[in-house]
Design a protein around this motif. Structure first.
Motif, PDB file in Angstrom:
ATOM      1  N   GLN A 164       0.818  -1.216   0.000  1.00  0.00           N
ATOM      2  CA  GLN A 164       0.000   0.000   0.000  1.00  0.00           C
ATOM      3  C   GLN A 164       0.847   1.260   0.000  1.00  0.00           C
ATOM      4  O   GLN A 164       0.454   2.275  -0.560  1.00  0.00           O
ATOM      5  N   VAL A 165       2.026   1.174   0.673  1.00  0.00           N
ATOM      6  CA  VAL A 165       2.919   2.333   0.672  1.00  0.00           C
ATOM      7  C   VAL A 165       3.127   2.822  -0.762  1.00  0.00           C
ATOM      8  O   VAL A 165       3.059   4.017  -1.046  1.00  0.00           O
ATOM      9  N   PHE A 166       3.329   1.840  -1.650  1.00  0.00           N
ATOM     10  CA  PHE A 166       3.647   2.229  -3.028  1.00  0.00           C
ATOM     11  C   PHE A 166       2.413   2.351  -3.915  1.00  0.00           C
ATOM     12  O   PHE A 166       2.383   3.187  -4.813  1.00  0.00           O
ATOM     13  N   THR A 167       1.399   1.505  -3.652  1.00  0.00           N
ATOM     14  CA  THR A 167       0.242   1.552  -4.551  1.00  0.00           C
ATOM     15  C   THR A 167      -0.733   2.648  -4.168  1.00  0.00           C
ATOM     16  O   THR A 167      -1.260   3.356  -5.020  1.00  0.00           O
ATOM     17  N   LYS A 168      -0.947   2.821  -2.876  1.00  0.00           N
ATOM     18  CA  LYS A 168      -2.019   3.710  -2.449  1.00  0.00           C
ATOM     19  C   LYS A 168      -1.502   5.076  -2.004  1.00  0.00           C
ATOM     20  O   LYS A 168      -2.162   6.095  -2.173  1.00  0.00           O
ATOM     21  N   TYR A 169      -0.323   5.083  -1.400  1.00  0.00           N
ATOM     22  CA  TYR A 169       0.097   6.318  -0.741  1.00  0.00           C
ATOM     23  C   TYR A 169       1.293   7.006  -1.395  1.00  0.00           C
ATOM     24  O   TYR A 169       2.030   7.714  -0.737  1.00  0.00           O
ATOM     25  N   ARG A 170       1.487   6.800  -2.654  1.00  0.00           N
ATOM     26  CA  ARG A 170       2.545   7.482  -3.407  1.00  0.00           C
ATOM     27  C   ARG A 170       3.915   7.351  -2.703  1.00  0.00           C
ATOM     28  O   ARG A 170       4.694   8.304  -2.623  1.00  0.00           O
ATOM     29  N   GLY A 171       4.164   6.175  -2.176  1.00  0.00           N
ATOM     30  CA  GLY A 171       5.416   5.937  -1.442  1.00  0.00           C
ATOM     31  C   GLY A 171       6.632   6.179  -2.312  1.00  0.00           C
ATOM     32  O   GLY A 171       7.640   6.735  -1.863  1.00  0.00           O
ATOM     33  N   LEU A 172       6.537   5.786  -3.572  1.00  0.00           N
ATOM     34  CA  LEU A 172       7.694   5.922  -4.443  1.00  0.00           C
ATOM     35  C   LEU A 172       8.111   7.386  -4.554  1.00  0.00           C
ATOM     36  O   LEU A 172       9.290   7.727  -4.442  1.00  0.00           O
ATOM     37  N   GLN A 173       7.102   8.248  -4.713  1.00  0.00           N
ATOM     38  CA  GLN A 173       7.437   9.670  -4.824  1.00  0.00           C
ATOM     39  C   GLN A 173       8.040  10.193  -3.517  1.00  0.00           C
ATOM     40  O   GLN A 173       9.015  10.940  -3.533  1.00  0.00           O
ATOM     41  N   ALA A 174       7.452   9.740  -2.406  1.00  0.00           N
ATOM     42  CA  ALA A 174       7.962  10.205  -1.112  1.00  0.00           C
ATOM     43  C   ALA A 174       9.422   9.803  -0.935  1.00  0.00           C
ATOM     44  O   ALA A 174      10.268  10.612  -0.549  1.00  0.00           O
ATOM     45  N   PHE A 175       9.699   8.521  -1.244  1.00  0.00           N
ATOM     46  CA  PHE A 175      11.082   8.082  -1.076  1.00  0.00           C
ATOM     47  C   PHE A 175      12.001   8.773  -2.063  1.00  0.00           C
ATOM     48  O   PHE A 175      13.122   9.138  -1.727  1.00  0.00           O
ATOM     49  N   ARG A 176      11.518   8.960  -3.291  1.00  0.00           N
ATOM     50  CA  ARG A 176      12.354   9.619  -4.278  1.00  0.00           C
ATOM     51  C   ARG A 176      12.650  11.059  -3.845  1.00  0.00           C
ATOM     52  O   ARG A 176      13.800  11.498  -3.853  1.00  0.00           O
ATOM     53  N   ASP A 177      11.629  11.790  -3.432  1.00  0.00           N
ATOM     54  CA  ASP A 177      11.841  13.190  -3.034  1.00  0.00           C
ATOM     55  C   ASP A 177      12.801  13.278  -1.849  1.00  0.00           C
ATOM     56  O   ASP A 177      13.788  14.023  -1.881  1.00  0.00           O
ATOM     57  N   SER A 178      12.513  12.515  -0.813  1.00  0.00           N
ATOM     58  CA  SER A 178      13.383  12.544   0.362  1.00  0.00           C
ATOM     59  C   SER A 178      14.801  12.151   0.000  1.00  0.00           C
ATOM     60  O   SER A 178      15.771  12.787   0.404  1.00  0.00           O
ATOM     61  N   PHE A 179      14.893  11.089  -0.785  1.00  0.00           N
ATOM     62  CA  PHE A 179      16.197  10.545  -1.137  1.00  0.00           C
ATOM     63  C   PHE A 179      17.000  11.546  -1.960  1.00  0.00           C
ATOM     64  O   PHE A 179      18.151  11.849  -1.655  1.00  0.00           O
ATOM     65  N   VAL A 180      16.353  12.091  -2.989  1.00  0.00           N
ATOM     66  CA  VAL A 180      17.080  12.990  -3.890  1.00  0.00           C
ATOM     67  C   VAL A 180      17.501  14.267  -3.164  1.00  0.00           C
ATOM     68  O   VAL A 180      18.655  14.694  -3.250  1.00  0.00           O
ATOM     69  N   LEU A 181      16.563  14.864  -2.415  1.00  0.00           N
ATOM     70  CA  LEU A 181      16.899  16.099  -1.708  1.00  0.00           C
ATOM     71  C   LEU A 181      18.031  15.868  -0.704  1.00  0.00           C
ATOM     72  O   LEU A 181      18.965  16.666  -0.605  1.00  0.00           O
ATOM     73  N   SER A 182      17.963  14.754   0.025  1.00  0.00           N
ATOM     74  CA  SER A 182      19.017  14.467   1.005  1.00  0.00           C
ATOM     75  C   SER A 182      20.336  14.171   0.311  1.00  0.00           C
ATOM     76  O   SER A 182      21.407  14.546   0.789  1.00  0.00           O
ATOM     77  N   LEU A 183      20.217  13.503  -0.827  1.00  0.00           N
ATOM     78  CA  LEU A 183      21.434  13.147  -1.559  1.00  0.00           C
ATOM     79  C   LEU A 183      22.138  14.400  -2.090  1.00  0.00           C
ATOM     80  O   LEU A 183      23.360  14.461  -2.144  1.00  0.00           O
ATOM     81  N   ILE A 184      21.357  15.393  -2.469  1.00  0.00           N
ATOM     82  CA  ILE A 184      21.971  16.649  -2.923  1.00  0.00           C
ATOM     83  C   ILE A 184      22.550  17.406  -1.726  1.00  0.00           C
ATOM     84  O   ILE A 184      23.632  17.979  -1.795  1.00  0.00           O
ATOM     85  N   ALA A 185      21.798  17.389  -0.631  1.00  0.00           N
ATOM     86  CA  ALA A 185      22.225  18.187   0.531  1.00  0.00           C
ATOM     87  C   ALA A 185      23.494  17.641   1.174  1.00  0.00           C
ATOM     88  O   ALA A 185      24.339  18.413   1.627  1.00  0.00           O
ATOM     89  N   SER A 186      23.643  16.300   1.189  1.00  0.00           N
ATOM     90  CA  SER A 186      24.733  15.764   2.009  1.00  0.00           C
ATOM     91  C   SER A 186      26.146  16.130   1.526  1.00  0.00           C
ATOM     92  O   SER A 186      26.975  16.495   2.345  1.00  0.00           O
ATOM     93  N   PRO A 187      26.455  16.053   0.211  1.00  0.00           N
ATOM     94  CA  PRO A 187      27.818  16.482  -0.153  1.00  0.00           C
ATOM     95  C   PRO A 187      28.068  17.960   0.118  1.00  0.00           C
ATOM     96  O   PRO A 187      29.174  18.350   0.509  1.00  0.00           O
ATOM     97  N   ILE A 188      27.010  18.776  -0.062  1.00  0.00           N
ATOM     98  CA  ILE A 188      27.174  20.210   0.219  1.00  0.00           C
ATOM     99  C   ILE A 188      27.493  20.390   1.698  1.00  0.00           C
ATOM    100  O   ILE A 188      28.423  21.112   2.072  1.00  0.00           O
TER     101      ILE A 188
END
Lengths: 570, 362
Positions: A346-370
């Motif tokens: 349900q995380v992925f089918t119902k609650y847009r989990g993929l987008q949540a993980f992608r957004d969190s992941f990408v933003l954190s991934l950009i922030a961490s080297p900086i």
């Protein structure tokens, strides 16, 4: 006697070094814009009404009963959590440093100190509710209590204590290791019992350190947002009150004034901790122990202490394990079999989990080297170079440590929603992913800077001076000497920043817009709604990501770190 | 082997240099270095000597550019360099802690400066090989620095500084981390290499025997000011103050008043005896006079110049160590090869005597 010439020469030398100059200017601009300015605007906003400078707003919020209660609540919780965490931390540290224990127990200790690092800050609230709440596994099914109310004061205290005591444990462990065993042996030799040695030698030496640990936890507890949010129920603390003032009452000016109050409390504590206790700790416990300590083998001491600690450790670990298990039950509290993956689905089918993980992941991934790079540059400048403005850079990066996320969040809303000083300049920043990244960076910068500074202090200053003397400019010194020497610290800073960013919530929850879905915000939302199974599923995946990145870091450091090159040849 | 002689050793001139620091305890400014005015000839070996806190290291770091002087100007090869950053100055420093790059091997450490100067690869290879041969580290190129002994690390640090052919080579107490025996060996080595290359060297140390063994000239500093400048012999035998005399080796001071004064000679009345001493100073009869005497310049015997009583007599192997009382003054004597001489015991009465050329009038 005038020091004018050296000052002007130093300035000239700095000017002759454009890279260094630019770095300093950019750094100062960044720190001013994203740490100082948001805090300043809070003060301005809460003191500046329609008729000029006024205390009306403060008067107004102090007349609110909810706000006054929130202050006492916050202080009460912080105080008790501080004391409990310090005591439990001391017990763990003492057992680890002084008592001979089995390998397995040592392993438990390691897991306990590691868990809060890799888990989102509010996981324990979830498991607390699931184990001890109304439909709690333990309260209802083991003890048969049907109306246990875990929400409120004790809920927050227990959860925060379990979350923060590992920090005290790590701090006190370091201090205990620095006590020279011969002092204790001397006391024992003169006829003192073990307990007497502890109370007359160990404890007095440790006292400033205990105070330090207490205040650090106190500040953490006051600044904590997510736990009171999830398990506080109607028991509001300052952080949650401010949040509700913005999201519920839509009173941004009032929230700004409240944020100022919260900031003042943490700053005052921080000042005592930083400038009084930390110094005292360093004064009483300096240098290294001259040789290994004779561990206590006396069974009447070791067995009770080890058992006590092991039970506590197992309890904490069980709390954490509860989260992934909770995500596997069909319905928590009612139906336990068959185990199912439906919540994960349900995380992925119902609650847009993929987008949540992608957004969190990408933003954190950009922030961490900086974050990692910025904190290494700041530490390099602070430890190795002297220039005007260094005091400013150091002070502001330390200051950021004392700023609760909620305060920073409100500061960004007030400071950037309508542009700089409400003029519209830079207003495009608000609501973008960039400002989320900046918040991530600012929130992790102090930790990174602190570890960078301690890593750099261990490197002889003359190593960089000799590179400089051989003809290398600042950039070359930093890239060819400094960075390779603190590569390990840089890598771990990278991962710490990533983990902190992806698990952050307090500031971000105020700033995130519907165009970005962040995992922590999602978890918080589901937990508030009582959808614990789905919250657990989200949290489990998050823990897997953070744990995975820590493991990855350790592998990378092991194979490519500097310490390997230097150690290998010994 | 290529010619490793310094292309162009440079002279250094410190023109009334001062450095002010803030005392961390009192918060007051004080002179760490005060009005230091000196000039160093190209190709010479000069030592800044003094107790800790005398300003010698600060002076050296000002020459390197790590600190900026508050007064005065520094010249390197005639050019003012005050506003140059350390990487733009034609200096190379050997640090007390060696400051080798732990993440590089020996070759890369030595090649570091040459690579910064964009020297062609083949030439780097050649020059590093040559310089490593000079410091007797051939074959160690691939070692990591922590695989080397202290003495070897010191040689790498020296090679790294030498290879860039600096106008002046700076040493900041380079031998203080070595054991006594190695220290003696390395200082001879440093002197040999400096003379072979004809390079200008400025060397900071607090060890007076090191300073004397290695230098053309010694600059003795005290509390930020120059106490005395001169060759090692001048400073040893003709100190200009009690401080200098005492700092450079063991020393006795005999106080009295001038009894007679003549050309190149005077006599000081000590404990009722007129003691002759060679001096170029013009002194007047009746003035206070103080004689500086080195312990090894004094002879103890049954007869002599000044009567004394033995208070300590101690066999040290190569010499007999005496403390004797002359009047109220304690005098230390080192008497070489005691096996051939009469050895006095504690409580014995004796006489001391010395050549008037060995005594120095302060």
């Amino acid at each position: 006697m005038a020091r004018g010439q050296s000052a002007s020469l130093d300035r000239k030398k700095l000017m002759a070094d454009p890279i260094m100059m630019t770095t300093i200017v950019v750094l100062i601009a960044f720190l001013t814009l994203f740490i100082l300015y948001p805090l300043a605007i809070l003060l301005v906003d809460s003191l500046y009404g329609e008729g000029g400078v006024t205390l009306d707003i403060f008067q107004r919020i102090f007349q609110m009963r909810t706000f006054r209660t929130a202050i006492t609540n916050t202080l009460k919780v912080g105080f008790v959590v501080g004391i409990l965490s310090t005591l439990i931390g001391l017990l763990f540290a003492y057992v680890e440093v002084y008592v001979k224990m089995r390998k397995a127990v040592g392993g438990l200790f390691k897991v306990v100190s590691m868990l809060p690092v890799v888990s989102p800050p509010f996981v324990l609230s979830l498991s607390m509710i699931m184990l001890f709440g109304k439909a709690g596994l333990i309260t209802r099914f083991v003890l048969g209590i049907y109306d246990n109310n875990i929400y409120g004061y004790w809920g927050i205290v227990i959860v925060q204590t379990l979350t923060f005591f590992p920090v005290c444990y790590m701090m006190l462990k370091g201090l205990l290791k620095n006590i020279d065993p011969s002092m204790e042996e001397a006391s024992r030799d003169m006829g003192a019992s073990r307990w007497k040695v502890f109370t007359t030698v160990t404890l007095p030496l440790l006292l400033p350190g205990l105070g330090n640990a207490f205040l650090v936890t106190f500040i953490e507890s006051i600044a904590d947002f997510a736990n009171p949010m999830i398990i506080g129920g109607s028991y509001d603390t300052l952080a949650t009150t401010i949040y509700l003032q913005i999201t519920g009452a839509m009173d941004k000016q009032g929230a700004a004034a409240m944020a100022v109050v919260l900031l003042c409390i943490t700053l005052a504590m921080f000042a005592v901790q930083k400038y009084y206790l930390e110094r005292k700790t360093a004064a009483t416990l300096t240098g290294k122990a001259s040789r290994a300590r004779m561990l206590i083998e006396d069974k009447s001491v070791t067995i009770p202490l080890t058992v006590l600690c092991s039970l506590a450790a197992i309890f904490v670990i069980m709390m954490y394990i509860c989260v992934p298990i909770g995500a596997l039950f069909p319905t928590w509290g009612y139906k336990f079999t068959p185990l199912t993956f439906k919540w994960f689905e349900q995380v992925f089918t119902k609650y847009r989990g993929l987008q949540a993980f992608r957004d969190s992941f990408v933003l954190s991934l950009i922030a961490s080297p900086i974050t990692a790079l910025l904190s290494m540059i700041i530490s390099y400048l602070v430890v190795k170079r002297k220039f005007r403005g260094k005091g400013f850079i150091e002070a502001v990066s330390i200051l950021a440590m004392a700023v609760p996320g909620t305060v920073l969040g409100v500061g960004y809303i007030r400071g950037y929603a309508n542009g700089l000083f409400h003029t519209g300049v830079l207003s495009g920043l608000y609501g973008t992913g960039l400002i989320l990244i900046i918040v991530f960076v600012v929130r992790s910068l102090p930790t990174g800077t602190r570890s960078g500074i301690s890593a750099l202090r261990q490197i002889d200053k003359s190593i960089e001076e000799s590179a400089y003397d051989m003809g290398a400019d600042s950039l070359k010194v930093f890239t060819s000497v400094t960075l390779p020497l603190i590569k390990d610290s840089f890598l771990s800073g990278l991962v710490t920043a990533f983990v902190r960013s992806i698990t952050a919530i307090s500031a971000i929850i105020l700033l995130v817009t519907p165009s970005y879905l962040l995992i922590t915000v999602q978890i918080n939302e589901f937990a508030e709604k009582g959808a614990y199974s789905i919250a657990c599923a989200f949290a489990t995946i998050l823990i897997l990501i953070t744990y995975g990145s820590v493991v990855l870091m350790n592998i990378v450091i092991k194979h490519f770190g500097t310490s390997r090159i230097i150690k290998e040849v010994e | 082997m290529a010619d490793l002689r310094a292309k162009q050793p440079k002279g250094v001139k410190l023109d009334h240099i001062s450095k002010i620091y803030k005392d961390p305890k009192t918060g007051k400014d004080f002179y760490a270095v005060h009005d230091v005015d000196l000039s160093i000839e190209p190709g010479t070996f000069v030592t800044l000597l003094g107790p800790s806190g005398c300003g010698k290291t600060t002076t050296l770091r000002m020459i390197a550019g790590f600190e900026s002087p508050d007064e005065g100007e520094i010249y390197l090869g005639g050019e003012p360099i005050n506003s140059l950053t350390p990487n733009k100055r034609d200096t190379a420093m050997v640090f007390q802690s060696y400051a080798l790059f732990p993440h590089y091997n020996v070759f890369d450490n030595v090649a570091y400066g040459l690579r910064l100067r964009k020297v062609p690869k083949a030439e780097i290879q050649q020059r590093v090989t040559d310089i490593l041969a000079l410091v007797e580290l051939s074959g160690m190129e691939q070692r990591m620095t922590n695989q080397l002994s202290g003495g070897q690390q010191q040689r790498v640090a020296l090679a790294r500084a030498l290879v860039v052919e600096p106008g002046v080579l700076l040493f900041d107490e380079p031998l203080s981390n070595l054991d006594a025996k190695l220290r003696v060996q390395m200082r001879t080595e440093i002197r040999r290499i400096q003379q072979a290359l004809g390079i200008t060297a400025i060397y900071v140390t607090h060890d007076q025997s090191e300073a004397m063994a290695i230098s053309d000239n010694i600059i003795l500093m005290k509390k930020g000011v120059i106490a005395q400048m001169g060759s090692p012999t001048e400073i040893y035998y003709r100190p200009n103050s009690e401080f200098v005399a005492d700092f450079i080796g063991e020393c006795n001071f005999l106080k009295g008043s001038i009894a007679s004064a003549g050309a190149g000679q005077a006599a000081v009345r000590i404990a009722g005896v007129d003691v002759p001493v060679a001096t170029e100073k013009s002194v007047r009869v009746g003035e206070a006079g103080e004689i500086v005497l080195r312990p090894e310049a004094i002879v103890i015997g049954d007869t002599g110049l000044l009567p004394c009583r033995v208070e300590l007599s101690c066999f040290m192997g190569s010499y007999q160590n005496y403390h004797v009382r002359v009047g109220d003054t304690l005098v230390k004597i080192t008497d070489n090869c005691p096996i051939n001489k009469k050895v006095f015991k504690v409580g014995d009465s004796a006489y001391i005597s010395f050549d008037k050329n060995c005594a120095h009038l302060l």
